[in-house]
Scaffold this active site. Structure first.
Site, PDB file in Angstrom:
ATOM      1  N   ALA A  62       0.789  -1.217  -0.011  1.00  8.77           N
ATOM      2  CA  ALA A  62      -0.020  -0.054   0.088  1.00  8.77           C
ATOM      3  C   ALA A  62       0.842   1.303   0.001  1.00  8.77           C
ATOM      4  CB  ALA A  62      -0.990   0.153   1.159  1.00  8.77           C
ATOM      5  N   GLY A 105       2.092  -5.815   1.070  1.00  2.16           N
ATOM      6  CA  GLY A 105       0.971  -6.008  -0.139  1.00  2.16           C
ATOM      7  C   GLY A 105       1.522  -6.663  -1.147  1.00  2.16           C
ATOM      8  N   GLU A 108       1.124 -10.067  -0.949  1.00  2.00           N
ATOM      9  CA  GLU A 108      -0.330 -10.513  -1.124  1.00  2.00           C
ATOM     10  C   GLU A 108      -0.856 -10.417  -2.442  1.00  2.00           C
ATOM     11  OE1 GLU A 108      -2.307  -9.460   3.212  1.00  2.00           O
ATOM     12  OE2 GLU A 108      -1.308  -7.663   2.232  1.00  2.00           O
ATOM     13  N   GLU A 128       4.359  -6.461   8.314  1.00  2.08           N
ATOM     14  CA  GLU A 128       3.229  -5.553   9.003  1.00  2.08           C
ATOM     15  C   GLU A 128       3.346  -5.684  10.483  1.00  2.08           C
ATOM     16  OE1 GLU A 128       1.601  -6.088   4.978  1.00  2.08           O
ATOM     17  OE2 GLU A 128       2.639  -7.407   6.602  1.00  2.08           O
TER      18      GLU A 128
END
Length: 254
Positions: A62, A105, A108, A128
């Site tokens: 992000a 991310g 992901e 994270e």
């Protein structure tokens, strides 16, 4: 465009092109990713997709500047979720061709694809927890499914990275090659898939990706539905015919 789309025969190459931000996801990138996947899914001549990126990072996750500015909601789309891909339902195989790091991310996004070709210096990971954050785009359950509970928990709870070689050994990555060879290997894998009947590939993929989330009874039914769905198609007739005639089949995707 932050996400570019190029068609090469039966293969769609989708490229994240925001290298100045390490391909971090902002609203425009999520929207154009969704649009690219829409284009791939709607084109009957495209049978396989490859997701890759420009620059030193595959994806840094992000865009924290966007989140700080209060634009965090824009990083997800209605159809695809985070980055326009994390929750996207697809019928066509998608290969991630990864060079550079793919952390947070980025991991992901990689896990949202079906197969991964990675450079030998690529790192994956969900760091994270090191910033008092929670990975919210599927990594917390997809990673354990792919590499196993114990190793995934170690990676998730420490936030420490996994090398591409380690990810390969654990079954997350299909092949590890030098950076310069990543796209070539992804195209070779795509060619091996597109040599097969596209309707059968799509139907087989649908059942296979549900293997970890459904019961055997459900999967038996799904397998039957998959088979029934291709019976009567032109390609269903072409396969045996080409075998008998000792020639390569000519698939129509119908």
């Amino acid at each position: 465009m932050p996400v570019e789309y190029v068609k090469k025969g039966h293969v769609a190459v989708i490229t994240m092109n925001r290298p100045e931000a390490r391909n971090a996801i902002n609203g425009e990138m999520a929207a154009t990713m969704e649009a690219a996947l829409d284009q791939m899914e709607s084109d009957p001549e495209v049978w396989v997709g490859i997701l890759t990126a420009v620059g030193k990072a595959f994806c840094a996750g992000a865009d924290l500047k966007e989140i700080s500015a209060g634009n965090g909601a824009a990083l997800s789309t209605k159809k695809g979720g985070f980055a326009g891909i994390a929750r996207r339902e697809r019928t066509k195989p998608l290969i991630a061709a990864i060079t550079g790091s793919a952390l947070a991310g980025g991991t992901e996004v990689a896990l949202s694809c079906d197969m991964i070709i990675a450079a030998d210096d690529t790192n994956f990971g969900l760091p994270e927890v090191k910033r008092s954050l929670v990975a919210g785009a599927g990594g917390l359950f997809r990673l354990p499914r792919v590499i196993g509970k114990a190793v995934a928990l170690e990676a998730i709870l420490t936030g420490d990275p996994l090398s591409s070689q380690r990810a390969y050994e654990l079954g997350m990555v299909n092949k590890v090659v030098p950076e310069a060879q990543v796209m070539d290997e992804a195209m070779k894998l795509a060619a091996r898939i597109t040599a097969n009947a596209p309707l059968a590939v799509a139907a087989s993929r649908t059942v296979a990706i549900e293997a970890t989330s459904k019961t055997d009874d459900e999967l038996w039914k799904a397998s039957g539905v998959a088979f029934a769905g291709i019976v009567g198609t032109e390609d269903f007739k072409e396969g045996p015919k080409a075998f008998i005639e000792k020639r390569a089949p000519v698939w129509k995707g119908r």
